[in-house]
Design an enzyme around this catalytic site. Structure first.
Site, mmCIF file in Angstrom:
data_model
loop_
_atom_site.group_PDB
_atom_site.id
_atom_site.type_symbol
_atom_site.label_atom_id
_atom_site.label_comp_id
_atom_site.label_asym_id
_atom_site.label_seq_id
_atom_site.Cartn_x
_atom_site.Cartn_y
_atom_site.Cartn_z
ATOM 1 N N THR A 83 -6.860 -4.815 1.539
ATOM 2 C CA THR A 83 -6.496 -5.656 0.395
ATOM 3 C C THR A 83 -5.210 -5.148 -0.239
ATOM 4 O OG1 THR A 83 -8.851 -5.975 0.018
ATOM 5 C CG2 THR A 83 -7.366 -6.627 -1.769
ATOM 6 N N ALA A 94 -3.821 0.535 4.190
ATOM 7 C CA ALA A 94 -2.617 0.095 4.904
ATOM 8 C C ALA A 94 -2.210 -1.278 4.388
ATOM 9 C CB ALA A 94 -2.868 0.032 6.409
ATOM 10 N N ASN A 144 -0.382 -3.231 5.967
ATOM 11 C CA ASN A 144 -0.388 -4.143 7.108
ATOM 12 C C ASN A 144 -1.020 -3.461 8.314
ATOM 13 O OD1 ASN A 144 0.262 -6.119 9.078
ATOM 14 N ND2 ASN A 144 1.840 -6.846 7.679
ATOM 15 N N PHE A 145 -2.046 -4.087 8.881
ATOM 16 C CA PHE A 145 -2.754 -3.517 10.034
ATOM 17 C C PHE A 145 -2.229 -4.059 11.367
ATOM 18 C CE2 PHE A 145 -5.754 -2.213 6.803
ATOM 19 C CZ PHE A 145 -6.261 -1.025 7.303
ATOM 20 N N HIS A 189 4.063 -16.136 3.153
ATOM 21 C CA HIS A 189 2.607 -16.078 3.314
ATOM 22 C C HIS A 189 1.965 -17.408 2.919
ATOM 23 C CE1 HIS A 189 3.360 -11.714 3.385
ATOM 24 N NE2 HIS A 189 2.176 -11.607 3.965
ATOM 25 N N LYS A 212 -2.401 -16.677 -1.020
ATOM 26 C CA LYS A 212 -2.237 -15.235 -1.276
ATOM 27 C C LYS A 212 -2.054 -14.993 -2.776
ATOM 28 C CE LYS A 212 0.528 -11.231 0.130
ATOM 29 N NZ LYS A 212 -0.620 -10.347 0.344
ATOM 30 N N GLY A 225 2.360 -6.648 -0.155
ATOM 31 C CA GLY A 225 2.294 -5.187 0.004
ATOM 32 C C GLY A 225 3.199 -4.713 1.131
#
Ligand code: NAP
Length: 212
Positions: free
Chosen positions: A71, A96, A98-99, A126, A130, A136
């Site tokens: 998140t 993170a 972004n994964f 996005h 969102k 992030g």
């Protein structure tokens, strides 16, 4: 591993429920307003909202459950609080922005390119659902490039998660772009984090880069 997913019915949460089970994890899910049973849970994953994530993670850490957080929208004070809670309880909190592997590489390439170009700007795009702006990923990219990088945010239906870093120099520009076309892109990163989280130092670890 017995995993609790906060945000079971969210766009990412629903993908994770299926994919983590397919990878052999014993997956339970929680939605907003439901009781949270952490008994026997070995790791918690949170893909919820900026308003919910801190409470979810602090509750999991208080029960000694390591957390993997995707998140976005956590502030610096929130990260300090998570770090302190995880250290105090001798457990781990992994966050993170972004994964997706490609996004991590984009951030790395942008940091490298920023050393050679005098100016740069970031455009992040996005879905209109969102909740946080800027993303992030954009904030983490800007921080890796030295911090002073303007960020432009686009929110439209039909988008998933996209980012362009445009660097400008004398008579040339360089554009680094990453597109997430499906939320499956986040699955390998979350699986990697689940695999590694219990072996991380106590406290907070930030960014998928640290696991690659
Ligand atoms: P989403 O579709 O809005 O999903 C969020 C889900 O969390 C919803 O089902 C929501 O329920 C639920 N929820 C809200 N509060 C909760 C609580 N207290 N406990 C349990 N569940 C709760 O959003 P998304 O697109 O899946 O994204 C979720 C988050 O992940 C966002 O912050 C997004 O920016 C971030 N994200 C991160 C990455 C990454 O790689 N780090 C990738 C994609 C997205 P209701 O709908 O009933 O409120």
């Amino acid at each position: 591993m017995r995993v609790l997913v906060f945000g079971r019915e969210g766009k990412v949460g629903a993908v994770l429920m299926r994919s983590l089970a397919a990878a052999g994890h014993d997956v339970r899910g929680v939605e907003v307003g439901e009781p949270v049973d952490l008994k026997g849970i070995e790791a918690a994953v949170d893909f919820t909202t900026p308003a919910a994530v801190l409470g979810n993670a602090l509750a999991a850490l208080a029960a000694g459950v390591p957390c993997v957080i995707g998140t976005t929208g956590l502030g610096d004070d929130d990260l300090v609080q998570l770090d302190r809670q995880a250290r105090d309880l001798k457990t781990q909190c992994f966050v993170a922005a972004n994964f997706a592997l490609g996004a991590v590489l984009m951030m790395r390439f942008a940091a490298e390119a920023a050393r050679s170009f005098p100016q740069a700007e970031i455009i992040e795009l996005h879905a209109d659902t969102k909740l946080d702006t800027p993303s992030g990923t954009a904030k983490a990219t800007a921080a890796g490039m030295g911090g002073d990088v303007p960020i432009h945010s686009v929110r439209l239906p039909g988008l998933v998660a996209h980012q362009e870093v445009i660097l400008g120099g004398l008579g040339e520009t360089l554009t680094i772009r990453h597109d997430t076309t499906s939320r499956e892109a986040f699955v390998p990163g979350v699986l990697l984090a689940l695999d590694r989280v219990r072996g991380l130092p106590h406290g907070l670890t930030f960014s998928l880069d640290k696991l690659l």
